[in-house]
Design a protein around this motif. Structure first.
Motif, PDB file in Angstrom:
ATOM      1  N   VAL A  83       0.832  -1.200   0.000  1.00  0.00           N
ATOM      2  CA  VAL A  83       0.000   0.000   0.000  1.00  0.00           C
ATOM      3  C   VAL A  83       0.868   1.252   0.000  1.00  0.00           C
ATOM      4  CG1 VAL A  83      -0.264   0.299   2.528  1.00  0.00           C
ATOM      5  CG2 VAL A  83      -2.110   0.984   0.987  1.00  0.00           C
ATOM      6  N   THR A  84       2.028   1.195   0.659  1.00  0.00           N
ATOM      7  CA  THR A  84       2.952   2.326   0.627  1.00  0.00           C
ATOM      8  C   THR A  84       3.403   2.610  -0.804  1.00  0.00           C
ATOM      9  OG1 THR A  84       3.789   1.722   2.821  1.00  0.00           O
ATOM     10  CG2 THR A  84       5.123   3.247   1.530  1.00  0.00           C
ATOM     11  N   LEU A  85       3.777   1.555  -1.507  1.00  0.00           N
ATOM     12  CA  LEU A  85       4.301   1.721  -2.855  1.00  0.00           C
ATOM     13  C   LEU A  85       3.216   2.090  -3.861  1.00  0.00           C
ATOM     14  CD1 LEU A  85       6.845  -1.257  -2.947  1.00  0.00           C
ATOM     15  CD2 LEU A  85       7.223   1.114  -2.273  1.00  0.00           C
ATOM     16  N   THR A 114       5.190  15.801   4.116  1.00  0.00           N
ATOM     17  CA  THR A 114       4.163  14.759   4.095  1.00  0.00           C
ATOM     18  C   THR A 114       4.692  13.436   4.614  1.00  0.00           C
ATOM     19  OG1 THR A 114       3.054  15.808   2.219  1.00  0.00           O
ATOM     20  CG2 THR A 114       2.544  13.493   2.631  1.00  0.00           C
ATOM     21  N   TYR A 115       5.850  12.985   4.107  1.00  0.00           N
ATOM     22  CA  TYR A 115       6.308  11.666   4.563  1.00  0.00           C
ATOM     23  C   TYR A 115       6.742  11.695   6.028  1.00  0.00           C
ATOM     24  CZ  TYR A 115      11.422  12.580   3.641  1.00  0.00           C
ATOM     25  OH  TYR A 115      12.721  13.046   3.634  1.00  0.00           O
ATOM     26  N   LEU A 132      -2.296   0.819   8.482  1.00  0.00           N
ATOM     27  CA  LEU A 132      -2.354   0.681   7.026  1.00  0.00           C
ATOM     28  C   LEU A 132      -2.684   2.020   6.367  1.00  0.00           C
ATOM     29  CD1 LEU A 132      -2.086  -1.674   4.953  1.00  0.00           C
ATOM     30  CD2 LEU A 132      -4.589  -1.839   5.017  1.00  0.00           C
ATOM     31  N   VAL A 133      -3.632   2.755   6.962  1.00  0.00           N
ATOM     32  CA  VAL A 133      -4.023   4.063   6.424  1.00  0.00           C
ATOM     33  C   VAL A 133      -2.870   5.066   6.544  1.00  0.00           C
ATOM     34  CG1 VAL A 133      -5.541   6.052   6.750  1.00  0.00           C
ATOM     35  CG2 VAL A 133      -6.480   3.739   6.830  1.00  0.00           C
ATOM     36  N   GLN A 138       1.719   8.094   4.169  1.00  0.00           N
ATOM     37  CA  GLN A 138       3.150   8.335   4.128  1.00  0.00           C
ATOM     38  C   GLN A 138       3.679   8.162   2.711  1.00  0.00           C
ATOM     39  OE1 GLN A 138       5.799   6.012   3.627  1.00  0.00           O
ATOM     40  NE2 GLN A 138       7.551   6.953   4.638  1.00  0.00           N
ATOM     41  N   GLY A 139       3.071   7.229   1.972  1.00  0.00           N
ATOM     42  CA  GLY A 139       3.478   6.978   0.605  1.00  0.00           C
ATOM     43  C   GLY A 139       3.291   8.164  -0.319  1.00  0.00           C
ATOM     44  N   LEU A 140       2.360   9.059   0.000  1.00  0.00           N
ATOM     45  CA  LEU A 140       2.154  10.252  -0.837  1.00  0.00           C
ATOM     46  C   LEU A 140       3.427  11.094  -0.912  1.00  0.00           C
ATOM     47  CD1 LEU A 140      -1.420  11.434   0.257  1.00  0.00           C
ATOM     48  CD2 LEU A 140      -0.778  10.431  -1.945  1.00  0.00           C
TER      49      LEU A 140
END
Length: 439
Positions: A83-85, A114-115, A132-133, A138-140
């Motif tokens: 989900v991060t990627l 953001t991260y 998970l959310v 963090q992935g953004l």
């Protein structure tokens, strides 16, 4: 009477004068060639990518503790990485558009903030679903930082030195990885795992210090900013996805093959980055300190690989460098994952070439993707292709997670080798760009 040299224009002010560039062939000639403003941009991009790496590795290093705390299976822990990627593809594409519309430095600041914020938030997660959310959010920022920072520096670098300059930026990933392993080793040696994983995420606030410095000291390359402002189509997805037609070559072909290239390289890389710590603990029975020691050897190879690959991408060309290390990375993965039990010394020794090869292949990415797109859509093109490839490549570590119970983590690592095969094939559709001027 000698003719005086022409006055330097705004376009040239950030670079050294010709006389100053005469000795730019030494070991650090690439750094001198950037000029004062370029070196500050280099520092900002290097620091941002190192801390991006640090915040990313808070998850793989704490994965065993997280699994025990929340009662997760291998598929659920693999999903945290996936989900991060996947979300990073969205963040990277958006950051690329912002880089073309509001400037490289402003977009860089937004990604770092953001991260950092959502890495810290992960440490407060009360359950798996919340984690998970937060990891997705963090992935953004994680998705956009590298692309924006690489473009910022690429536009300061000369064509002659661009590969090794961007290779040095890539080496920041190994620096951040090293810092994460050191902090992980200390925290998990001193604290109970149920608290240690939270503290590890809370240390992700470190990038706040970088943001202050970048905001005050770093500026976009003048000529790139001017060219971007003159273009009526800056930051346009339609431009990078437009097919060619007679008399008007499009960028769709370039974009498709660049995505495949990114998919293969990152599928292989993130398979290793995600699962090697678990492999060392569960199948090699190493302690926290032992795992940290083996990872340090792997990371040492990675750091030298980034620097060496950066040099070779200027000497051999972008495509040959990627072809070479795609092959070597696939061979190293298969050897590393299939060592017999009890061969711990070989695990240590092979960690160095494995880290070297899987990092050297990345060294040409910053320069190569920057050179494939014109200035007005360089951020959009690089952000979209790199991060779409990252999202699709996220399937590889997920497959390892779901197959680990039946194949073992080591056996499932074969998906990393498959990824490097995809990357080698993608190069058949892309041109060589060594020596190309960006403006």
């Amino acid at each position: 009477m000698s003719t005086p040299p022409p006055p330097r224009t705004l376009i040239d002010k950030h670079r050294p004068a010709p006389a100053e560039r005469a000795e730019d062939d030494g070991p650090f000639g690439w750094l001198r060639a950037l000029g004062p403003r370029g070196r500050r941009a280099f520092g900002g991009a290097f620091g941002g990518y190192a801390l991006d790496s640090y915040d990313y590795f808070t998850l793989p290093l704490t994965m065993v503790a997280l699994s025990a705390y929340f009662g997760l299976n291998s598929g659920q822990t693999g999903l945290l990485t996936t989900v991060t990627l996947v979300v990073s593809a969205v963040g990277g594409a958006l950051a690329g558009v912002l880089a073309d519309r509001i400037g490289r430095v402003k977009a860089l600041l937004l990604t770092v903030i953001t991260y950092a914020v959502f890495t810290v938030a992960c440490g407060f997660a009360p359950n798996y679903e919340t984690l998970l959310v937060f990891r997705a959010l963090q992935g953004l920022g994680f998705g956009g930082e590298w692309a924006v920072g690489a473009i910022l520096v690429a536009e300061y670098a000369s064509a002659k030195h661009r590969g090794r300059t961007l290779g040095a930026i890539q080496s920041a990933w190994a620096v951040g990885w090293t810092l994460a392993v050191v902090v992980y080793t200390v925290i998990f040696s001193l604290l109970d795992p149920d608290l240690a994983w939270r503290v590890m995420f809370w240390t992700g606030a470190l990038p706040a210090l970088l943001v202050v410095w970048v905001r005050r000291s770093v500026r976009d390359a003048p000529e790139a900013a001017e060219a971007r402002e003159r273009s009526p189509q800056k930051g346009s997805f339609a431009v990078i996805l437009r097919p060619g037609r007679p008399g008007a070559p499009g960028l769709l072909r370039t974009t498709v093959f660049a995505v495949l290239l990114s998919t293969g390289v990152q599928g292989g890389y993130y398979t290793l980055a995600t699962w090697v710590p678990t492999y060392l603990k569960t199948e090699r029975d190493l302690s926290v300190v032992g795992t940290g020691g083996y990872l340090t050897f792997l990371i040492s190879g990675a750091f030298l690989g980034y620097l060496t690959g950066g040099y070779l991408t200027d000497v051999l060309g972008r495509r040959r460098n990627i072809w070479l290390f795609a092959l070597l990375s696939a061979v190293c993965i298969l050897a590393y994952a299939n060592l017999p039990s009890g061969a711990d010394t070989l695990v240590l020794v092979l960690g160095f070439p494995l880290g070297f090869c899987m990092s050297a292949i990345f060294s040409g990415f910053g320069s190569y993707l920057s050179e494939l797109y014109p200035t007005a859509v360089r951020g959009t093109g690089q952000g979209f292709t790199y991060n779409t490839g990252r999202a699709v490549g996220a399937v590889f570590p997920t497959m390892v997670g779901f197959l680990a119970d039946s194949w073992g983590v080591g056996g499932a690592l074969v998906f990393g080798a498959i990824g490097y095969g995809v990357a080698a094939l993608a190069l058949l559709g892309l041109p060589e760009t060594r020596g190309k001027e960006l403006v």
